[in-house]
Write a protein that holds these residues in place. Sequence first.
Motif, mmCIF file in Angstrom:
data_model
loop_
_atom_site.group_PDB
_atom_site.id
_atom_site.type_symbol
_atom_site.label_atom_id
_atom_site.label_comp_id
_atom_site.label_asym_id
_atom_site.label_seq_id
_atom_site.Cartn_x
_atom_site.Cartn_y
_atom_site.Cartn_z
ATOM 1 N N LEU A 167 -10.639 -1.727 -6.595
ATOM 2 C CA LEU A 167 -9.384 -1.211 -6.408
ATOM 3 C C LEU A 167 -9.504 0.183 -6.698
ATOM 4 C CD1 LEU A 167 -7.988 -3.909 -8.978
ATOM 5 C CD2 LEU A 167 -7.517 -3.769 -6.647
ATOM 6 N N VAL A 168 -8.181 0.819 -6.624
ATOM 7 C CA VAL A 168 -8.065 2.342 -7.103
ATOM 8 C C VAL A 168 -7.784 2.421 -8.511
ATOM 9 C CG1 VAL A 168 -7.515 3.840 -5.162
ATOM 10 C CG2 VAL A 168 -5.599 2.412 -6.282
ATOM 11 N N ALA A 169 -8.657 3.429 -9.472
ATOM 12 C CA ALA A 169 -8.257 3.441 -10.658
ATOM 13 C C ALA A 169 -7.126 3.862 -11.299
ATOM 14 C CB ALA A 169 -9.230 4.476 -11.160
ATOM 15 N N PRO A 170 -6.873 3.641 -12.495
ATOM 16 C CA PRO A 170 -5.469 3.828 -12.933
ATOM 17 C C PRO A 170 -5.440 5.331 -12.837
ATOM 18 C CG PRO A 170 -6.628 2.548 -14.496
ATOM 19 C CD PRO A 170 -7.617 2.883 -13.590
ATOM 20 N N GLY A 171 -3.957 5.530 -12.295
ATOM 21 C CA GLY A 171 -3.636 7.144 -12.163
ATOM 22 C C GLY A 171 -3.797 7.596 -10.852
ATOM 23 N N PHE A 172 -4.420 6.675 -9.856
ATOM 24 C CA PHE A 172 -4.678 7.119 -8.449
ATOM 25 C C PHE A 172 -3.965 6.096 -7.562
ATOM 26 C CE2 PHE A 172 -8.056 8.687 -10.971
ATOM 27 C CZ PHE A 172 -8.091 10.144 -10.663
ATOM 28 N N GLU A 173 -3.192 5.045 -8.217
ATOM 29 C CA GLU A 173 -2.598 4.002 -7.258
ATOM 30 C C GLU A 173 -1.535 4.474 -7.066
ATOM 31 O OE1 GLU A 173 -2.455 4.498 -10.609
ATOM 32 O OE2 GLU A 173 -2.156 2.828 -11.664
ATOM 33 N N ASN A 174 -1.415 5.669 -6.146
ATOM 34 C CA ASN A 174 0.010 6.402 -6.184
ATOM 35 C C ASN A 174 0.507 6.249 -4.515
ATOM 36 O OD1 ASN A 174 -2.433 7.627 -4.911
ATOM 37 N ND2 ASN A 174 -1.852 9.883 -5.611
ATOM 38 N N ASN A 175 0.565 4.974 -4.340
ATOM 39 C CA ASN A 175 1.289 4.555 -3.275
ATOM 40 C C ASN A 175 2.035 3.089 -3.431
ATOM 41 O OD1 ASN A 175 -0.272 2.288 -2.056
ATOM 42 N ND2 ASN A 175 -1.829 3.759 -1.363
ATOM 43 N N PRO A 176 2.932 2.786 -2.592
ATOM 44 C CA PRO A 176 3.853 1.770 -2.706
ATOM 45 C C PRO A 176 2.702 0.308 -2.996
ATOM 46 C CG PRO A 176 4.737 2.850 -1.079
ATOM 47 C CD PRO A 176 3.498 3.576 -1.272
ATOM 48 N N TRP A 177 1.557 0.446 -2.041
ATOM 49 C CA TRP A 177 0.841 -0.731 -2.289
ATOM 50 C C TRP A 177 -0.146 -0.804 -3.445
ATOM 51 C CZ3 TRP A 177 0.330 -4.663 1.572
ATOM 52 C CH2 TRP A 177 1.474 -4.429 2.750
ATOM 53 N N GLN A 178 -0.307 0.251 -4.104
ATOM 54 C CA GLN A 178 -1.233 0.555 -5.128
ATOM 55 C C GLN A 178 -2.557 0.151 -4.785
ATOM 56 O OE1 GLN A 178 1.414 -1.537 -8.573
ATOM 57 N NE2 GLN A 178 0.775 0.147 -9.536
ATOM 58 N N TYR A 179 -2.762 0.494 -3.550
ATOM 59 C CA TYR A 179 -4.327 0.084 -2.981
ATOM 60 C C TYR A 179 -4.598 1.124 -2.034
ATOM 61 C CZ TYR A 179 -7.754 -2.741 -0.897
ATOM 62 O OH TYR A 179 -9.000 -3.346 -0.704
ATOM 63 N N LYS A 180 -5.876 1.160 -1.988
ATOM 64 C CA LYS A 180 -6.448 2.159 -0.934
ATOM 65 C C LYS A 180 -7.667 1.744 -0.566
ATOM 66 C CE LYS A 180 -4.515 6.585 -2.769
ATOM 67 N NZ LYS A 180 -4.747 7.768 -3.195
ATOM 68 N N PHE A 181 -8.407 1.874 0.509
ATOM 69 C CA PHE A 181 -9.750 1.475 1.041
ATOM 70 C C PHE A 181 -10.530 2.027 -0.102
ATOM 71 C CE2 PHE A 181 -7.702 0.801 5.228
ATOM 72 C CZ PHE A 181 -7.662 -0.607 5.396
ATOM 73 N N THR A 182 -11.297 1.146 -0.815
ATOM 74 C CA THR A 182 -12.676 1.557 -1.576
ATOM 75 C C THR A 182 -13.939 1.050 -1.036
ATOM 76 O OG1 THR A 182 -12.418 -0.134 -3.157
ATOM 77 C CG2 THR A 182 -11.102 1.788 -3.568
ATOM 78 N N TRP A 183 -13.630 0.253 0.074
ATOM 79 C CA TRP A 183 -14.965 -0.208 0.697
ATOM 80 C C TRP A 183 -14.632 -0.536 2.421
ATOM 81 C CZ3 TRP A 183 -15.901 -5.947 1.493
ATOM 82 C CH2 TRP A 183 -14.772 -6.564 1.121
ATOM 83 N N ASN A 184 -15.531 -1.212 2.968
ATOM 84 C CA ASN A 184 -15.409 -1.350 4.279
ATOM 85 C C ASN A 184 -13.949 -1.841 4.689
ATOM 86 O OD1 ASN A 184 -15.421 -2.507 6.911
ATOM 87 N ND2 ASN A 184 -17.732 -3.006 6.604
ATOM 88 N N PRO A 185 -13.275 -0.980 5.296
ATOM 89 C CA PRO A 185 -11.851 -1.465 5.749
ATOM 90 C C PRO A 185 -11.689 -2.470 6.621
ATOM 91 C CG PRO A 185 -12.099 1.144 6.100
ATOM 92 C CD PRO A 185 -13.482 0.451 5.731
ATOM 93 N N ARG A 186 -12.700 -2.871 7.566
ATOM 94 C CA ARG A 186 -12.636 -3.890 8.311
ATOM 95 C C ARG A 186 -12.564 -5.212 7.528
ATOM 96 N NH1 ARG A 186 -13.010 -6.215 13.406
ATOM 97 N NH2 ARG A 186 -14.640 -7.881 13.352
ATOM 98 N N ASN A 187 -13.435 -5.144 6.660
ATOM 99 C CA ASN A 187 -13.814 -6.531 5.567
ATOM 100 C C ASN A 187 -12.304 -6.560 4.819
ATOM 101 O OD1 ASN A 187 -16.311 -6.710 6.535
ATOM 102 N ND2 ASN A 187 -17.330 -6.167 4.569
ATOM 103 N N VAL A 188 -11.566 -5.677 4.360
ATOM 104 C CA VAL A 188 -10.290 -5.749 3.813
ATOM 105 C C VAL A 188 -9.538 -6.416 4.642
ATOM 106 C CG1 VAL A 188 -8.366 -4.431 2.697
ATOM 107 C CG2 VAL A 188 -10.729 -3.768 2.313
ATOM 108 N N VAL A 189 -9.310 -6.065 6.046
ATOM 109 C CA VAL A 189 -8.340 -6.514 6.961
ATOM 110 C C VAL A 189 -8.617 -8.000 7.116
ATOM 111 C CG1 VAL A 189 -7.636 -6.494 9.252
ATOM 112 C CG2 VAL A 189 -7.800 -4.306 7.982
ATOM 113 N N LEU A 190 -9.846 -8.243 7.388
ATOM 114 C CA LEU A 190 -10.356 -9.760 7.608
ATOM 115 C C LEU A 190 -10.519 -10.573 6.082
ATOM 116 C CD1 LEU A 190 -12.907 -9.149 10.359
ATOM 117 C CD2 LEU A 190 -10.652 -9.399 10.472
ATOM 118 N N ALA A 191 -10.465 -10.020 5.122
ATOM 119 C CA ALA A 191 -10.344 -10.796 3.995
ATOM 120 C C ALA A 191 -9.688 -12.329 3.910
ATOM 121 C CB ALA A 191 -10.299 -9.983 2.652
ATOM 122 N N GLY A 192 -10.281 -13.307 3.506
ATOM 123 C CA GLY A 192 -9.614 -14.541 3.073
ATOM 124 C C GLY A 192 -9.498 -15.387 4.442
ATOM 125 N N GLN A 193 -10.161 -15.082 5.668
ATOM 126 C CA GLN A 193 -9.845 -15.707 6.845
ATOM 127 C C GLN A 193 -10.509 -17.138 6.868
ATOM 128 O OE1 GLN A 193 -9.858 -13.732 10.543
ATOM 129 N NE2 GLN A 193 -8.020 -12.415 9.796
#
Lengths: 451, 451
Positions: A160-186
């Motif tokens: 996740l992003v650390a407290p104080g840096f979750e400054n978007n409505p998703w409170q989320y940013k890519f902290t590792w491979n974006p492709r794996n985030v998009v495909l996660a859970g399939q």
Amino acid sequence: MKTILILGAGLSSNMLIHYFIERAAKLNIKIRVGDKSHATAAAKTENCPQCSAFEFDIYNDIQCNKEVAKADLVISMLPARMHPLVARACIKHGRNMITASYAGSEIKEMDFEARKNGIVIMNECGVDPGIDHMSAMQMINNIGAKGYEMIAFESSTGGLVAPGFENNPWQYKFTWNPRNVVLAGQDGARFLHNGKFKYIPYHKLFNRTETIHVPGLGEFEVYGNRDSLTYRDTYKLHHLETMFRGTIRRPGFCEAWNIFVQLGATDDSYVMEDTENMTCREFINSFMAYRVDIPVEEKLSLYLGIPLNSSMMGRLQWLGIFEDTKIGKPGLTPAKVLQTILEKKWSLESGDKDMIVMQHQFDYMDGELRKKIYSTMTHIGKDSYNTAMAATVGLPVAITARLILEGKINLKGVHLPVIPEVYEPVLKELEQLGIRFVEEEVVIPRDISSV
Amino acid sequence: MKTILILGAGLSSNMLIHYFIERAAKLNIKIRVGDKSHATAAAKTENCPQCSAFEFDIYNDIQCNKEVAKADLVISMLPARMHPLVARACIKHGRNMITASYAGSEIKEMDFEARKNGIVIMNECGVDPGIDHMSAMQMINNIGAKGYEMIAFESSTGGLVAPGFENNPWQYKFTWNPRNVVLAGQDGARFLHNGKFKYIPYHKLFNRTETIHVPGLGEFEVYGNRDSLTYRDTYKLHHLETMFRGTIRRPGFCEAWNIFVQLGATDDSYVMEDTENMTCREFINSFMAYRVDIPVEEKLSLYLGIPLNSSMMGRLQWLGIFEDTKIGKPGLTPAKVLQTILEKKWSLESGDKDMIVMQHQFDYMDGELRKKIYSTMTHIGKDSYNTAMAATVGLPVAITARLILEGKINLKGVHLPVIPEVYEPVLKELEQLGIRFVEEEVVIPRDISSV
């Protein structure tokens, strides 16, 4: 003088390479770092006299064999599907190998050959899988050693992003491979809950979340992570009532992400038509029925039952998915179009810090009392180079590799770090490096039938 | 005297074998029928002096080559994944081959070799794919020959029970391979609607249905069938506004079937725990969250938003899925458990008749007028042996094979029956055999923007 070969010099290798550079003189080692980009490998080994960087092509069999033969130990940080190629060379030349990835069936089938050739292929030595196995197994063995009976095991991890840096409505940013985030859970989730086997398909995964509380950080949500049932064998826990592994997100993430899942926007199995000229708005519209009397936003709202003025809709709008911006790249799958859109918004900015959160819950019987241990690790990155992800993935790999190199781990064959000989020294050194678990124990009512 | 080799003697081969038996003397042919079960092959060739039946193992390469070498023409009615093995033997021995299955990429890649060795591999010669291609292509070419411009093409097919035999709440029974029915739709659907590309994932497919009207039979519902976009190439229709292929069911089927899709009960990607001792009720419960305060029926109702007293719930109850009956078979995937449950309820009873319904809609511009041709074929089976499925799959295969055997079709390479040389004589003979299309043309408003 021994040689360590590190294959793959991406983000996750930062701290791993750094660990060996710092100790190169003391360990009397040479460090060879290969990456498909010579520049990437070179950037991470600058000013290190014991290091050499080179361009590495895993599909060049001759190069792979030559490099493995020259090394005393091989660390593969390449994408998981490439590990079998490295492993075959390691078996051939009798070199020990360490990875941070799940041991696939191809790797597992190499156990006999690895033993025969006297090497260890140690997999799942990162954070998840990795630190999760080590810390869970240590606690499970401690509980067993006291003669207590384990009843339930739940374990979740999130990047996740650390407290104080979750400054978007998703409170989320890519902290590792974006492709794996998009495909996660399939693959959906399979687990055991109070004695009942439970199966969740992908399209229901993000709407079947649980809530956990992390000391000092508050509430998070958790969705199921693949097949938890296999860990009954891995952890030798065959009589549990509950066995669940999950992925941690901040509250509200999953219900909004679920919109993309419901639309089919995370599908990676086919190429869409003319993604070069497609706009973000057309992308979203292509997953909904033809209808021209209402705007796309309203169609989405009706199709998925999401109020137009909800926070979910706000999250989508912030991503720009309703805008007429062109995707601009040809031949993409829906998942790759979505990744392209997300990368513009979810990338770590300079100065951002990431965070790894891991929480285990162990339920066991102490006589007539049912007790639960919460064991929580939170680790915050130093900066956007020395991320928490790079530390928690790279350091356990590095420590395990050093212990093998020094002959302090003497296993042969294909292994996971669920053996005291591995996890005890690794967890001890991780603690010295600031990666540690905090425990809390509570007594809970015998009948916890969650409803 | 020529030899026809028919591989696979299941339900779909009944009429095909019968076609050649009836004409064996006149055509001066021998008919060899191979099946993994000798009994199945023998039952279908009884009292035919020109026939011989034998046990056939597609994975026995020696047998496969020997049989193909002996034949003048090979008809493969085996499961589609086995066709490449037959095709390789046909190429090797220079034998023409016909199938009723989709031409997979492996088969398509054999085009050059097939041409080089002077043979034709004619695929998709059944009903869907098969008669759909032939009849659509004939009409498309007729419209083109008159100088009209095609605007839209929609085509749907369904294998159903005949009117009078739809005597269960689903108005559905298995009239072909049950496994394929359970897995149907898993690739989702891709199509073109009024100039917009549309993509539907599997988990939304059965809730995005359209309604069609079939003369004399009333309304049916249609869900999207795989990738309709590839048919722009197949049918050479590159400027259409709408291109859609679908599957026909009776009204109400899809919304009830969707319950299984939503639960994840049609998943074929993993094996469930202890399906031998699992009951139907436990099967359904395993897809829902742990909760013991309300019955499984109520959980399902809440989870998927289905009123307890709805017709959907009635359909589920009729199937017995809430009962404590044991599945009784080990090692099953969810899809196979579901198939086991359905086979007890959806099997054709003796005396039942099946029905094939196919409807094309062709929109084209005749000057300023937009016209639509509805072309509909309905075919009712004679009995549970001579089914409509066996007739509409087997007869076009048989006719195509005879035309090739007689040298009346002289194509080389890998083909579909979208060429006049093939579809004209096949459709003509099918009409003589009672498989015919009824056409109706209407003038429709220029702006049909469906909403």
